[in-house]
Design an enzyme around this catalytic site. Structure first.
Site, PDB file in Angstrom:
ATOM      1  CG  ASN A  10      -2.048  -1.172   1.183  1.00  0.00           C
ATOM      2  OD1 ASN A  10      -2.279  -1.200  -0.133  1.00  0.00           O
ATOM      3  ND2 ASN A  10      -2.367  -1.707   2.153  1.00  0.00           N
ATOM      4  CB  CYS A  11       4.407   1.975   0.072  1.00  0.00           C
ATOM      5  SG  CYS A  11       5.583   3.056  -0.328  1.00  0.00           S
ATOM      6  CG  ASP A  12       0.665   6.855  -1.628  1.00  0.00           C
ATOM      7  OD1 ASP A  12      -0.120   6.073  -1.830  1.00  0.00           O
ATOM      8  OD2 ASP A  12       0.578   8.093  -1.158  1.00  0.00           O
TER       9      ASP A  12
END
Length: 118
Positions: A10-12
């Protein structure tokens, strides 16, 4: 060419890197080290090649939330221990591609590494 990208789902920044790879038709394996962990061997190799100062994400909230004693007097061994205990402290993404090691994501660096346009 075998390509593995390491990071957190879920890291941008991970999303940007994965989108870039997919947009350029580059297939890869994804290793979510938050879900499945990371071994010392990988961290030793990455820190040997890039330096623990690059691999350890000191700008993130996980590192900043550490007690002062854990954040001071850092060394390679202490950094590896911190990253093994909390993989969120590893800079993202880490990409391995046939002997190349890329840490972080910048479109121009990926383009140069894969012979593509940014």
């Amino acid at each position: 060419m075998t390509i593995t990208i390491y990071g957190i789902k879920n890291c941008d920044t991970m999303k940007k890197a994965r989108t870039w790879l997919e947009g350029h038709g580059i297939s890869y394996d994804f290793h979510d080290y938050k879900a499945v962990g990371i071994d010392r061997e990988h961290l030793e190799g990455w820190t040997k090649e890039a330096g623990w100062e690059i691999v350890l994400n000191r700008a993130g909230t996980t590192f900043k939330a550490l007690p002062e004693a854990d954040r001071t007097d850092l060394s390679k061994d202490k950094a590896i221990a911190l990253m093994m205990a909390q993989p969120s402290m590893i800079k993202r993404p880490v990409l391995e591609a046939d002997g190349k090691l890329l840490i972080g994501f910048k479109p121009d660096i990926y383009a140069a590494a894969f012979g593509k346009t940014a």
